[in-house]
Design a protein around this motif. Structure first.
Motif, PDB file in Angstrom:
ATOM      1  N   TYR A 116      59.726  39.791  23.370  1.00 56.03           N
ATOM      2  CA  TYR A 116      58.615  40.187  22.506  1.00 56.03           C
ATOM      3  C   TYR A 116      58.533  41.703  22.400  1.00 56.03           C
ATOM      4  N   MET A 117      58.304  42.191  21.196  1.00 57.84           N
ATOM      5  CA  MET A 117      58.149  43.615  20.943  1.00 57.84           C
ATOM      6  C   MET A 117      56.817  43.807  20.220  1.00 57.84           C
ATOM      7  N   TYR A 118      55.997  44.691  20.770  1.00 57.43           N
ATOM      8  CA  TYR A 118      54.682  44.981  20.196  1.00 57.43           C
ATOM      9  C   TYR A 118      54.628  46.450  19.785  1.00 57.43           C
ATOM     10  N   GLN A 119      53.783  46.747  18.776  1.00 60.14           N
ATOM     11  CA  GLN A 119      53.606  48.126  18.342  1.00 60.14           C
ATOM     12  C   GLN A 119      52.134  48.383  18.061  1.00 60.14           C
ATOM     13  N   CYS A 120      51.685  49.560  18.468  1.00 61.15           N
ATOM     14  CA  CYS A 120      50.308  49.959  18.208  1.00 61.15           C
ATOM     15  C   CYS A 120      50.172  50.275  16.722  1.00 61.15           C
ATOM     16  N   LEU A 121      49.119  49.785  16.088  1.00 61.28           N
ATOM     17  CA  LEU A 121      48.900  50.033  14.662  1.00 61.28           C
ATOM     18  C   LEU A 121      48.467  51.468  14.377  1.00 61.28           C
ATOM     19  N   ASP A 122      47.898  52.161  15.369  1.00 59.51           N
ATOM     20  CA  ASP A 122      47.413  53.523  15.157  1.00 59.51           C
ATOM     21  C   ASP A 122      48.472  54.578  15.489  1.00 59.51           C
ATOM     22  N   CYS A 123      48.968  54.582  16.754  1.00 60.71           N
ATOM     23  CA  CYS A 123      49.892  55.642  17.179  1.00 60.71           C
ATOM     24  C   CYS A 123      51.357  55.220  17.133  1.00 60.71           C
ATOM     25  N   ARG A 124      51.657  53.999  16.777  1.00 57.08           N
ATOM     26  CA  ARG A 124      53.023  53.475  16.629  1.00 57.08           C
ATOM     27  C   ARG A 124      53.821  53.420  17.933  1.00 57.08           C
ATOM     28  N   THR A 125      53.150  53.413  19.092  1.00 56.28           N
ATOM     29  CA  THR A 125      53.841  53.270  20.375  1.00 56.28           C
ATOM     30  C   THR A 125      54.365  51.841  20.493  1.00 56.28           C
ATOM     31  N   ALA A 126      55.628  51.719  20.920  1.00 55.99           N
ATOM     32  CA  ALA A 126      56.257  50.402  21.044  1.00 55.99           C
ATOM     33  C   ALA A 126      56.180  49.912  22.489  1.00 55.99           C
ATOM     34  N   TYR A 127      55.978  48.612  22.667  1.00 61.12           N
ATOM     35  CA  TYR A 127      55.908  47.969  23.985  1.00 61.12           C
ATOM     36  C   TYR A 127      56.841  46.768  23.996  1.00 61.12           C
ATOM     37  N   ARG A 129      57.944  43.360  26.041  1.00 61.88           N
ATOM     38  CA  ARG A 129      57.391  42.420  27.012  1.00 61.88           C
ATOM     39  C   ARG A 129      58.280  41.190  27.111  1.00 61.88           C
ATOM     40  N   LYS A 130      58.415  40.675  28.335  1.00 62.69           N
ATOM     41  CA  LYS A 130      59.151  39.426  28.548  1.00 62.69           C
ATOM     42  C   LYS A 130      58.266  38.215  28.302  1.00 62.69           C
ATOM     43  N   ILE A 131      56.984  38.398  28.478  1.00 62.81           N
ATOM     44  CA  ILE A 131      56.027  37.298  28.320  1.00 62.81           C
ATOM     45  C   ILE A 131      55.106  37.635  27.160  1.00 62.81           C
ATOM     46  N   ARG A 132      54.808  36.639  26.360  1.00 64.56           N
ATOM     47  CA  ARG A 132      53.928  36.829  25.220  1.00 64.56           C
ATOM     48  C   ARG A 132      52.542  37.244  25.703  1.00 64.56           C
ATOM     49  N   MET A 133      51.923  38.174  24.980  1.00 64.45           N
ATOM     50  CA  MET A 133      50.586  38.625  25.359  1.00 64.45           C
ATOM     51  C   MET A 133      49.608  38.416  24.204  1.00 64.45           C
ATOM     52  N   ASN A 134      48.347  38.296  24.540  1.00 68.65           N
ATOM     53  CA  ASN A 134      47.287  38.071  23.570  1.00 68.65           C
ATOM     54  C   ASN A 134      46.889  39.414  22.953  1.00 68.65           C
ATOM     55  N   THR A 135      47.203  39.590  21.670  1.00 72.05           N
ATOM     56  CA  THR A 135      46.918  40.870  21.010  1.00 72.05           C
ATOM     57  C   THR A 135      45.427  41.064  20.720  1.00 72.05           C
ATOM     58  N   GLU A 136      44.644  40.000  20.816  1.00 73.83           N
ATOM     59  CA  GLU A 136      43.195  40.136  20.652  1.00 73.83           C
ATOM     60  C   GLU A 136      42.562  40.693  21.933  1.00 73.83           C
ATOM     61  N   LYS A 137      43.196  40.420  23.065  1.00 70.73           N
ATOM     62  CA  LYS A 137      42.639  40.802  24.358  1.00 70.73           C
ATOM     63  C   LYS A 137      43.115  42.185  24.819  1.00 70.73           C
ATOM     64  N   TYR A 138      44.386  42.514  24.547  1.00 70.65           N
ATOM     65  CA  TYR A 138      44.975  43.749  25.055  1.00 70.65           C
ATOM     66  C   TYR A 138      45.077  44.804  23.960  1.00 70.65           C
ATOM     67  N   GLY A 141      47.826  51.394  25.462  1.00 65.53           N
ATOM     68  CA  GLY A 141      47.496  52.165  26.649  1.00 65.53           C
ATOM     69  C   GLY A 141      47.242  53.632  26.364  1.00 65.53           C
ATOM     70  N   LYS A 142      47.708  54.125  25.228  1.00 66.09           N
ATOM     71  CA  LYS A 142      47.533  55.549  24.898  1.00 66.09           C
ATOM     72  C   LYS A 142      46.252  55.805  24.109  1.00 66.09           C
ATOM     73  N   CYS A 143      46.078  55.052  23.010  1.00 68.93           N
ATOM     74  CA  CYS A 143      44.958  55.377  22.119  1.00 68.93           C
ATOM     75  C   CYS A 143      43.944  54.235  21.982  1.00 68.93           C
ATOM     76  N   HIS A 144      44.161  53.146  22.681  1.00 67.55           N
ATOM     77  CA  HIS A 144      43.296  51.961  22.633  1.00 67.55           C
ATOM     78  C   HIS A 144      43.261  51.307  21.248  1.00 67.55           C
ATOM     79  N   GLY A 145      44.329  51.526  20.484  1.00 67.32           N
ATOM     80  CA  GLY A 145      44.423  50.901  19.163  1.00 67.32           C
ATOM     81  C   GLY A 145      44.856  49.444  19.283  1.00 67.32           C
ATOM     82  N   ARG A 146      44.770  48.716  18.184  1.00 66.13           N
ATOM     83  CA  ARG A 146      45.156  47.305  18.166  1.00 66.13           C
ATOM     84  C   ARG A 146      46.682  47.181  18.184  1.00 66.13           C
ATOM     85  N   LEU A 147      47.160  46.102  18.808  1.00 66.45           N
ATOM     86  CA  LEU A 147      48.613  45.854  18.873  1.00 66.45           C
ATOM     87  C   LEU A 147      49.007  44.780  17.869  1.00 66.45           C
TER      88      LEU A 147
END
Length: 152
Positions: A116-127, A129-138, A141-147
């Protein structure tokens, strides 16, 4: 080979090699993965890994049985039955029982890659992950933007 046949083989080896009876039960346990067999202290039962017998034959099975019978007879007599005990090592040498057994090849476990690859909608930081994460909950880490998930 059935559990009853295994028990009878262990009784015969116990009589011939140790000159003592084996009065308990023996079982094949296919859940054993890292050992050829084990002696159960509470029930005095002996469990054998059937994969060792299937892959290496009767000679390997006989060695495993002798090893477990060393534990069995020493425990019944109240002597040192653990691998580090001198009584155990002496009985292994006397009966020509192996200290270790050959194990069947371990199951191939699939190595988990980045799924799984996630990206912040605000600062475009990429994350990654080996395990799927809930984008509504997390959040980021940098700008607290939505993933947002990019790669599944």
């Amino acid at each position: 080979m059935t559990d009853e046949e295994l028990t009878e083989i262990i009784r015969e080896i116990s009589r011939n090699v140790f000159s003592r009876p084996f009065r308990h039960q023996a079982y094949f346990n296919k859940r054993l993965r890292t050992t050829g067999g084990r002696y159960m202290l509470r029930t005095h039962a002996i469990e054998i890994n059937p994969a060792s017998y299937e892959k290496y034959g009767f000679a390997e099975l006989e060695g495993i049985i002798k090893h477990e019978l060393c534990h069995y007879h020493l425990h019944i007599e109240g002597k040192g039955y653990r691998h580090a005990d001198a009584d155990f090592r002496e009985l292994l040498d006397k009966t020509r029982a192996p200290r270790y057994c050959r194990l069947p090849a371990a199951r191939n476990r699939r190595k988990r890659s980045t799924l799984y690859m996630y990206q912040c909608l605000d600062c475009r930081t990429a994350y990654e992950r080996k395990i799927r994460m809930n984008t509504e909950k997390y959040r980021c880490g940098k700008c607290h933007g939505r993933l947002q998930i990019i790669i599944k």
